[in-house]
Design an enzyme around this catalytic site. Structure first.
Site, PDB file in Angstrom:
ATOM      1  N   HIS A 119      45.427  27.011 -28.933  1.00 53.56           N
ATOM      2  CA  HIS A 119      44.914  27.111 -30.298  1.00 53.56           C
ATOM      3  C   HIS A 119      46.114  27.146 -31.242  1.00 53.56           C
ATOM      4  O   HIS A 119      47.194  27.594 -30.881  1.00 53.56           O
ATOM      5  CB  HIS A 119      44.099  28.410 -30.400  1.00 53.56           C
ATOM      6  N   ASP A 196      47.143  34.930 -24.874  1.00 52.55           N
ATOM      7  CA  ASP A 196      46.132  34.862 -25.929  1.00 52.55           C
ATOM      8  C   ASP A 196      44.776  35.056 -25.265  1.00 52.55           C
ATOM      9  O   ASP A 196      44.242  34.159 -24.636  1.00 52.55           O
ATOM     10  CB  ASP A 196      46.208  33.501 -26.633  1.00 52.55           C
ATOM     11  N   GLN A 199      39.557  34.351 -26.446  1.00 55.31           N
ATOM     12  CA  GLN A 199      38.337  33.869 -25.810  1.00 55.31           C
ATOM     13  C   GLN A 199      38.082  34.578 -24.484  1.00 55.31           C
ATOM     14  O   GLN A 199      36.946  34.933 -24.158  1.00 55.31           O
ATOM     15  CB  GLN A 199      38.419  32.353 -25.574  1.00 55.31           C
ATOM     16  N   LYS A 222      35.349  37.948 -32.291  1.00 57.03           N
ATOM     17  CA  LYS A 222      34.807  37.176 -31.172  1.00 57.03           C
ATOM     18  C   LYS A 222      34.190  38.091 -30.115  1.00 57.03           C
ATOM     19  O   LYS A 222      33.329  37.667 -29.351  1.00 57.03           O
ATOM     20  CB  LYS A 222      35.893  36.292 -30.563  1.00 57.03           C
ATOM     21  N   CYS A 358      40.866  23.767 -34.147  1.00 60.08           N
ATOM     22  CA  CYS A 358      42.203  24.365 -34.310  1.00 60.08           C
ATOM     23  C   CYS A 358      43.088  24.077 -33.094  1.00 60.08           C
ATOM     24  O   CYS A 358      43.863  24.937 -32.657  1.00 60.08           O
ATOM     25  CB  CYS A 358      42.107  25.871 -34.549  1.00 60.08           C
TER      26      CYS A 358
END
Length: 400
Positions: A119, A196, A199, A222, A358
């Site tokens: 991303h 990261d 998600q 999220k 993104c």
């Protein structure tokens, strides 16, 4: 028929259903449970106050709740201690904090490794850091399924690698990455590792100590929480290597006109008034999620995702990007622009995402200009997918 026993916990879904809308865009932001709404209402109606700064009752109550969330997050991630948890104003800010905080450790000719699926939030901070320090940004390639190609990555991670930053779960491909095998390659070279988890944390409980990362980033909105809150986990020894990057109230120990001394993590990296209500709300969401049957929830998401992927795969002209194994599926349709298809789906009340998500470099890597993404949460059910597929078939009849 696959129904969701948790659907009624999210009041907005009933409103959407009454308006004829099906929500399949949870990878962008998730709907919110009543537990969060009640926590925010309780905070604002019982006396809002700043944290760490006063001794009156409202301030003490807010500080206890705020720091309570830090403790809950440490437990949720299996951090060693709550002081390894830093609150930011989003996952993007957390990644920028790392890119600026680690700048002093990057010299000309050093290397920063990322992957081809990142991303923009986990690409641009490192790209700009490399440019500022005249370092080299190394991009690890993917295999045909959309996973990091470990054989190809191995020779690209070497003695000049200072940082490896990689996503846990791709927001475009829906592929879980082999981090347990990738991160040791970087650690063997003495590099710091950044994950990261924006998600990934939504669809699996992550044990940061088992994962072995130095830093882990997640996003509240999220994870069914409020917007404007991010979380940075840092291993205690890794946090000690960060330089302060924002300056202001609370993060300072001693301030003089020509000199200042700053607090260590976590408060040293939480300058100014933090997103107090959001952090307290995130704590309520963690309580809510912790009370659910995790095995039942995971099984529900898996079955629903299988229905989504199989339904797309059986339709002519649809190309799935990668081999999604969790949470979402992105696809293109031969001869059809994603924006046109998204518009017709929207007209039929189906909320999906269209565009580059993104991740422009990944789209170029895959040879596409954009894609449609349908993403799931545990509050979705098979009826949502039935509506989606009916709408998709009608839209494709018009566009072909």
């Amino acid at each position: 028929m696959l129904s969701s026993p948790w659907r009624s916990d999210f009041p907005a879904l009933a409103v959407m259903e009454a308006q004829g809308e099906v929500y399949l865009d949870s990878a962008a932001t998730a709907q919110k449970p009543q537990a969060l709404i009640s926590a925010l209402t309780g905070y604002y109606t019982s006396g809002a106050a700043n944290v760490h700064r006063a001794q009156h009752a409202s301030a003490e109550r807010a500080t206890r709740a705020f720091e309570g969330t830090r403790t809950k997050l440490a437990s949720w991630l299996n951090a060693t201690e709550p002081t390894e948890i830093i609150f930011t104003r989003g996952a993007t800010e957390a990644l920028n904090l790392l890119a600026y905080g680690l700048e002093a450790h990057i010299d000309a000719g050093d290397e920063i490794a990322i992957t081809a699926l990142e991303h923009h939030a986990n690409l641009l901070p490192w790209q700009q850091l490399a440019q500022r320090r005249n370092a080299r940004l190394v991009v690890l390639p993917l295999d045909k399924a959309g996973h990091i190609d470990l054989d190809a990555a191995m020779p690209l991670i070497g003695p000049r690698t200072r940082v490896l930053a990689a996503s846990q779960l791709s927001n475009v491909l829906g592929t879980q990455q082999p981090l347990h095998r990738l991160l040791p390659l970087a650690k063997a070279q003495g590099a710091l590792t950044v994950v990261d988890g924006a998600q990934g944390i939504v669809h699996q409980r992550t044990d940061v100590r088992s994962l072995g990362c130095d830093f882990y980033v997640l996003s509240s909105h999220k994870l069914y929480g409020p917007e404007g809150v991010g979380v940075l986990y840092g291993r205690r020894e890794a946090l000690a290597r960060l330089r302060h990057w924002q300056f202001g109230g609370e993060m300072v120990q001693v301030a003089e006109f020509q000199h200042a001394q700053f607090r260590p993590a976590p408060l040293g990296f939480e300058a100014g008034t933090p997103p107090i209500a959001g952090v307290i709300g995130l704590g309520a969401v963690l309580d809510y999620l912790g009370g659910l049957d995790q095995a039942a929830l995971a099984a529900h998401e898996h079955r629903l995702h299988r229905m989504l992927v199989d339904g797309l795969a059986m339709r002519d002209g649809i190309r799935l990007l990668g081999r999604p194994d969790c949470a979402l599926a992105s696809f293109t349709v031969e001869g059809v622009h994603p924006a046109d298809l998204s518009h017709l789906l929207t007209e039929q009340g189906v909320a999906v995402r269209s565009g580059t998500h993104c991740a422009m470099p990944l789209m170029g890597y895959l040879g596409v200009s954009g894609a449609i993404r349908a993403s799931l949460a545990f509050y979705n059910d098979s009826a949502d997918l039935e509506v989606f597929f009916c709408a998709l078939d009608r839209a494709l009849e018009l566009l072909r």
